[in-house]
Design an enzyme around this catalytic site. Structure first.
Site, PDB file in Angstrom:
ATOM      1  N   GLN A 118       0.354  -0.968  -0.250  1.00 16.43           N
ATOM      2  CA  GLN A 118       0.441   0.370   0.315  1.00 16.43           C
ATOM      3  C   GLN A 118       0.899   1.350  -0.341  1.00 16.43           C
ATOM      4  OE1 GLN A 118      -2.140   0.575   4.033  1.00 16.43           O
ATOM      5  NE2 GLN A 118      -3.078   2.144   3.063  1.00 16.43           N
ATOM      6  N   SER A 121       1.170   7.020   2.283  1.00 12.61           N
ATOM      7  CA  SER A 121       1.433   7.405   3.710  1.00 12.61           C
ATOM      8  C   SER A 121       2.852   7.943   2.654  1.00 12.61           C
ATOM      9  CB  SER A 121       2.286   6.886   4.464  1.00 12.61           C
ATOM     10  OG  SER A 121       1.312   6.542   5.222  1.00 12.61           O
ATOM     11  N   GLU A 236      -8.885  -1.662   5.700  1.00 12.03           N
ATOM     12  CA  GLU A 236      -7.794  -1.850   6.356  1.00 12.03           C
ATOM     13  C   GLU A 236      -7.747  -1.877   8.079  1.00 12.03           C
ATOM     14  OE1 GLU A 236      -4.645   0.877   6.233  1.00 12.03           O
ATOM     15  OE2 GLU A 236      -3.405   0.157   7.072  1.00 12.03           O
ATOM     16  N   GLU A 377      -5.154   8.986  18.106  1.00 11.40           N
ATOM     17  CA  GLU A 377      -5.736  10.329  17.551  1.00 11.40           C
ATOM     18  C   GLU A 377      -6.844  10.564  16.238  1.00 11.40           C
ATOM     19  OE1 GLU A 377      -2.549   9.444  17.632  1.00 11.40           O
ATOM     20  OE2 GLU A 377      -2.612   9.952  20.450  1.00 11.40           O
TER      21      GLU A 377
HETATM   22  C1  LIG Z   1       4.818  -0.467  11.273  1.00  8.73           C
HETATM   23  C2  LIG Z   1       4.193   0.462   9.721  1.00  8.73           C
HETATM   24  C3  LIG Z   1       3.372  -0.220   8.945  1.00  8.73           C
HETATM   25  C4  LIG Z   1       2.677   0.859   7.858  1.00  8.73           C
HETATM   26  N1  LIG Z   1       2.292   0.408   6.970  1.00  8.73           N
HETATM   27  C5  LIG Z   1       2.208   1.771   6.469  1.00  8.73           C
HETATM   28  C6  LIG Z   1       1.909   0.784   4.969  1.00  8.73           C
HETATM   29  O1  LIG Z   1       2.030   0.045   4.038  1.00  8.73           O
HETATM   30  N2  LIG Z   1       1.807   1.813   3.703  1.00  8.73           N
HETATM   31  C7  LIG Z   1       1.113   3.133   4.242  1.00  8.73           C
HETATM   32  O2  LIG Z   1       0.954   3.477   3.295  1.00  8.73           O
HETATM   33  N3  LIG Z   1       1.114   3.524   5.269  1.00  8.73           N
HETATM   34  C8  LIG Z   1       2.093   2.594   6.039  1.00  8.73           C
HETATM   35  N4  LIG Z   1       2.588   3.258   7.132  1.00  8.73           N
HETATM   36  C9  LIG Z   1       2.159   4.623   7.728  1.00  8.73           C
HETATM   37  C10 LIG Z   1       0.910   5.422   8.888  1.00  8.73           C
HETATM   38  O3  LIG Z   1       0.537   4.992   8.175  1.00  8.73           O
HETATM   39  C11 LIG Z   1       1.711   6.688   9.179  1.00  8.73           C
HETATM   40  O4  LIG Z   1       3.040   6.258   9.964  1.00  8.73           O
HETATM   41  C12 LIG Z   1       0.402   6.611   9.976  1.00  8.73           C
HETATM   42  O5  LIG Z   1      -0.959   7.081   9.155  1.00  8.73           O
HETATM   43  C13 LIG Z   1       0.648   8.425  10.791  1.00  8.73           C
HETATM   44  O6  LIG Z   1       1.562   8.910   9.584  1.00  8.73           O
HETATM   45  P1  LIG Z   1       2.899   9.590  10.019  1.00  8.73           P
HETATM   46  O7  LIG Z   1       3.912   8.779  10.627  1.00  8.73           O
HETATM   47  O8  LIG Z   1       3.401  11.164   9.073  1.00  8.73           O
HETATM   48  O9  LIG Z   1       2.548  10.663  11.700  1.00  8.73           O
HETATM   49  P2  LIG Z   1       2.127  11.830  11.547  1.00  8.73           P
HETATM   50  O10 LIG Z   1       1.184  12.382  10.748  1.00  8.73           O
HETATM   51  O11 LIG Z   1       3.367  12.906  12.060  1.00  8.73           O
HETATM   52  O12 LIG Z   1       1.665  12.234  13.018  1.00  8.73           O
HETATM   53  C14 LIG Z   1       2.385  12.193  14.167  1.00  8.73           C
HETATM   54  C15 LIG Z   1       1.368  12.533  15.081  1.00  8.73           C
HETATM   55  O13 LIG Z   1       0.807  13.387  15.386  1.00  8.73           O
HETATM   56  C16 LIG Z   1      -0.422  13.330  15.622  1.00  8.73           C
HETATM   57  N5  LIG Z   1      -1.236  13.988  14.840  1.00  8.73           N
HETATM   58  C17 LIG Z   1      -1.950  14.404  13.138  1.00  8.73           C
HETATM   59  N6  LIG Z   1      -2.649  14.519  12.799  1.00  8.73           N
HETATM   60  C18 LIG Z   1      -4.046  15.015  13.803  1.00  8.73           C
HETATM   61  C19 LIG Z   1      -5.178  15.424  14.341  1.00  8.73           C
HETATM   62  N7  LIG Z   1      -5.770  15.699  13.222  1.00  8.73           N
HETATM   63  N8  LIG Z   1      -5.463  15.501  15.336  1.00  8.73           N
HETATM   64  C20 LIG Z   1      -5.080  14.952  15.970  1.00  8.73           C
HETATM   65  N9  LIG Z   1      -3.808  13.950  15.698  1.00  8.73           N
HETATM   66  C21 LIG Z   1      -2.896  14.274  15.050  1.00  8.73           C
HETATM   67  C22 LIG Z   1      -0.538  11.455  15.347  1.00  8.73           C
HETATM   68  O14 LIG Z   1      -1.774  10.724  15.792  1.00  8.73           O
HETATM   69  C23 LIG Z   1       0.503  11.753  15.659  1.00  8.73           C
HETATM   70  O15 LIG Z   1       0.308  11.165  16.965  1.00  8.73           O
HETATM   71  C24 LIG Z   1       2.614   2.213   8.814  1.00  8.73           C
HETATM   72  C25 LIG Z   1       3.556   2.750   9.945  1.00  8.73           C
HETATM   73  C26 LIG Z   1       4.067   2.019  10.471  1.00  8.73           C
HETATM   74  C27 LIG Z   1       4.603   2.262  11.625  1.00  8.73           C
END
Ligand SMILES: Cc1cc2nc3c(=O)[nH]c(=O)nc-3n(C[C@H](O)[C@H](O)[C@H](O)COP(=O)(O)OP(=O)(O)OC[C@H]3O[C@@H](n4cnc5c(N)ncnc54)[C@H](O)[C@@H]3O)c2cc1C
Lengths: 409, 372
Positions: A118, A121, A236, A377
């Site tokens: 997928q 991100s 998912e 969150e």
């Molecule tokens: C083990 C693992 C596997 C993954 N596999 C995939 C994959 O296969 N394909 C893929 O596309 N993605 C994948 N991901 C990505 C995952 O979907 C993202 O890490 C996730 O959506 C969070 O985005 P970010 O890491 O950019 O954090 P951010 O979005 O930057 O978040 C940082 C913090 O801010 C908070 N935050 C952000 N927006 C808000 C809001 N509006 N209100 C309150 N709090 C908020 C979040 O909750 C978090 O605590 C994976 C992640 C992990 C850890």
């Protein structure tokens, strides 16, 4: 799809036994068996006939699993074989793909011959995946893709990638995206490992440079990418929030066994009773997660799951972190040692059957539960706004062209 | 007031902070983490020579600075804040206190100057497999042999035990618990570096097989004395935990201010803002708990120290773990990577929480101390 075909449980069980006669999983290889399962309509019973299903209510899948478990030693776990393809890709293709795509893709997706990943991100777009910046530009019959994806689980062994890209930066963010199926072997796709807290690289960075995708591999229409992506995401969350199917099964079972093996190693009776209370609370939560997801499954109407799937996703993520943390406390000082070690590597395929090792490993791995597939969150925001109808936060990123929304790197 | 830091304390803190921030940058942590020794001998030498840190609580007559436990706590807090990889806790806290409280004059005169000068790494070999953390429950025996002693048995979770020049071993004689000295490389000593959850603090399992050791314990049963050594260690460890919690709070807050999602800084979402605010309360409480304990230790206030240390260890363990877990969560996917330092704090937090008794253990002790 509004009503289900009918088949009673006995008939379905009979059909499973026929499948076993035709291809016994204890005798034939995985692809052969699962191919036969697909052809018998037992891959995902809620899918239409011809696409691995029988048009039944999805809750009847439990019967298939049960009958297979009763008769065969070899039991395959969809979420290990092809978690993204089976857990969310198939439903997306079924909903938005052309007939050709469904014919070409669904069977090898189910058998595991073709693993999926997928590509949603990006470094600048995680929770706010609709803010993504990877560009898709039409070029004749193709689309030309440029950009970077991140956290892409299994990209290194995948045949297909579910990819969302920005096809029109002048439109508001949710309107200018399109959804593609990317051939991961296409020229210009560069997959690099990213190591995680356990030292393993389950996920990757994926760089896309002038990658061509034929227009025929678009899912949904141009500009419909967000809507298609939501289908993937809601599937998912349902896949990630199902809890265990059996009473006391899954992580809580491992924890309680650990307790039985480790209890009272030098701790006082008072400390022991506190620990018992903590374990019992976790047991209750695990049971209620199981029962709630069972209830949600049987209430599920046909079609794709809705935002209420976030109940299970949120609850499971938070619970599993607590369970595995408790596992370390149960083992006490012996948890100072981490036998698996942190050698940087691709995940080993051997499953961690040893409870001790599994608990220690999961203590680290489970920290991602509240991040992957949407953070806790974000789940709470969805429950508050989309399920309970509470007013949303004031938004500064809606209704203006995507290109004008402030973005970080 | 329960505690007041003087301007000398503040200056010392600034000096240490400047030094450890410089010496314990991320690249250095990662180098030491993956090395077997686990610390940089040059940094260690500077800690002794430039800053006089290794003899903070060693009396001047033995070449130390003759300072007290408050200064030691400050050092631990600052080191914990930057995850400094060095055998400070083992040598300058646990072993030094063992020598100061439990050893005879000759052993003090022999070992303390060399510890203060950074020439001797010493480890306290206390814990035994599946025996819990109470000194009274330890079983290892020392047998008299001519004019020396023989040690037999296994010690585990010995901090820096694999690299220590000298092992201070707690073992039983007919008189009760006593303290023994043996070279790390002596015959009959087999040391095994354990694969630790927390790579920034090395632990060893040590098997003694008729190993010839020297008894350095003062006369009589030293159970209470060693207990006190452990209690002091716990107070120092709590200060280290408070420093770690503070750093996790700082990292999370910095990130929340700069990371944009939905067109705004994630710190503008109340979910994140409130989480950071809770981390702040946790870190502040952790400091209060740790300072309370190290000041009681400095005053040698035995009546208060037990409760203060138990309270500090149980609170700081949980606050640090929560802060480290929250820091990962605030960093999203980035916080889960090997590349980011968040996981190093998370692992340090969990293993410090388990070391010398988990929060439950210490609350049970506290309950007893205060008559609940
Ligand atoms: C083990 C693992 C596997 C993954 N596999 C995939 C994959 O296969 N394909 C893929 O596309 N993605 C994948 N991901 C990505 C995952 O979907 C993202 O890490 C996730 O959506 C969070 O985005 P970010 O890491 O950019 O954090 P951010 O979005 O930057 O978040 C940082 C913090 O801010 C908070 N935050 C952000 N927006 C808000 C809001 N509006 N209100 C309150 N709090 C908020 C979040 O909750 C978090 O605590 C994976 C992640 C992990 C850890």
């Amino acid at each position: 799809m509004s009503t289900y075909a009918t088949m009673n449980e006995d008939e379905l069980r009979q059909r499973v036994r026929k499948l076993i006669e035709a291809a016994d999983p204890d005798k034939v290889d995985m692809f052969t068996f699962r191919g036969a399962q697909f052809d018998h309509g037992l891959a995902w019973v809620n899918f239409p006939v011809g696409y691995g299903g029988l048009g039944l209510n999805p809750k009847m899948q439990v019967t298939v699993a049960d009958e297979l478990r009763k008769n065969c030693k070899t039991v395959y776990d969809d979420l290990i074989i092809n978690p993204i393809g089976i857990g969310m890709g198939a439903a997306t293709v079924l909903t938005y793909g052309s007939d050709e795509m469904k014919k070409r893709l669904l069977r090898p997706c189910f058998t595991g011959e073709e693993v999926w990943c997928q590509l949603f991100s990006e470094p600048g777009a995680g929770s706010d995946v609709a803010g993504l910046a990877t560009r898709a530009v039409r070029d004749g019959d193709d689309w030309l893709l440029n950009g970077q994806k991140v956290w892409t689980t299994l990209a290194h062994i995948s045949k297909w990638g579910l990819l969302v890209a920005r096809s029109n930066p002048d439109l508001p963010k949710h309107e200018g995206m399109s959804y593609f199926l990317l051939d991961m072997q296409a020229p210009g796709v560069d997959v690099r490992p990213l190591y995680q807290i356990t030292g393993e690289a389950e996920f990757n960075e994926v760089f896309l440079q002038d990658v061509r995708i034929p227009h025929s591999r678009m899912l949904g229409k141009e500009g419909q990418g967000w809507q298609v992506a939501l289908t993937t995401l809601m599937n998912e969350r349902t896949a990630l929030g199902g809890g265990s199917q059996q009473r006391g099964g899954g992580p809580i079972n491992v924890l309680l066994q650990l307790w039985k093996n480790n209890r009272a190693k030098g701790e006082s009776a008072a400390a022991e009773s506190v620990m018992r209370d903590r374990l019992t609370k976790l047991y209750i939560d695990a049971e209620l997660l199981r029962l709630t997801s069972q209830r949600a499954r049987s209430a599920q109407r046909s079609g794709n799951p809705g935002p209420e799937g976030s109940v299970g996703k949120l609850a499971q993520a938070e619970l599993y972190k607590k369970i595995w943390e408790c596992g370390l406390d149960v083992m006490g000082p012996n948890s100072l040692v981490y036998e698996p070690g942190y050698e940087l590597r691709r995940p080993a395929s051997e499953d961690r059957r040893d409870r001790t090792l599994m608990a220690k490993y999961q203590f680290l791995r489970s920290r991602a539960n509240s991040i992957e597939g949407g953070t806790s969150e974000v789940m709470r925001n969805i429950l508050g706004e989309r399920v309970l109808g509470l007013p949303g936060e004031p938004r500064t990123d809606k209704g203006i062209p995507w290109k004008d929304v402030p973005r970080g790197g | 007031m329960d505690f007041v830091f003087t301007s000398e304390h503040d200056e010392l803190r600034q000096t240490i902070r400047k030094f450890v921030e410089d010496k314990s940058q991320e690249a250095a942590i990662r180098r030491q983490m993956s090395s077997e020794r686990g610390y940089d001998p040059q940094v260690w030498a500077s800690m002794a020579e430039q800053l006089g840190l290794l003899g903070l609580i060693i009396p001047e007559q033995h070449g130390g600075a003759g300072l007290g436990f408050v200064e030691l706590g400050i050092a631990m807090e600052e080191m914990g804040r930057v995850l400094l990889c060095a055998p400070f806790f083992s040598t300058a806290v646990l072993a030094t206190n063992a020598l100061l409280l439990a050893a005879n004059d000759a052993a003090q005169a022999e070992l303390l100057p060399s510890i203060a000068a950074g020439k001797t790494i010493a480890a306290l070999a206390l814990n035994e497999p599946d025996r819990g953390w109470e000194v009274a429950d330890l079983a290892m025996k020392a047998a008299a042999d001519g004019n020396g002693w023989r040690l037999d048995g296994v010690k585990t979770f010995v901090i820096d035990g694999h690299s220590a020049d000298v092992l201070l071993v707690v073992a039983r004689t007919n008189e009760g618990v006593s303290l023994f000295q043996i070279r790390g490389e002596a015959d009959g000593v087999r040391r095994e570096l354990l694969p630790t959850l927390d790579l920034t603090r090395k632990l060893a399992s040590i098997t003694f097989d008729k190993a010839r050791a020297q008894r350095i314990g003062r006369d009589g049963d030293l159970t209470k004395t060693i207990d006190k050594v452990v209690t002091l260690g716990i107070a120092a460890l709590a200060a280290e935990q408070a420093g770690g919690a503070q750093r996790c709070l700082e990292m999370a807050t910095e990130y929340a201010k700069t990371r944009l999602q939905f067109g705004r800084a994630i710190g503008s979402f109340q979910a994140i803002k409130h989480r950071c605010a809770d981390m702040l309360v946790g870190a502040e409480f952790a400091k209060s708990a740790a300072y309370h304990a190290i000041f009681r230790a400095a005053e040698n206030d035995d009546a208060e120290l037990g409760a203060a240390a138990a309270m500090a260890k149980s609170y700081c363990s949980e606050a640090y773990f929560q802060a480290a877990a929250d820091n990962i969560q605030v960093h999203g996917g980035m916080g889960f990577t090997w590349e980011h330092v968040a996981h190093l704090y998370f692992k340090r937090a969990k293993s410090s929480s388990l070391l010398f008794g988990d929060p439950l253990h210490h609350r049970a002790k506290l309950a007893q101390e205060i008559g609940i």
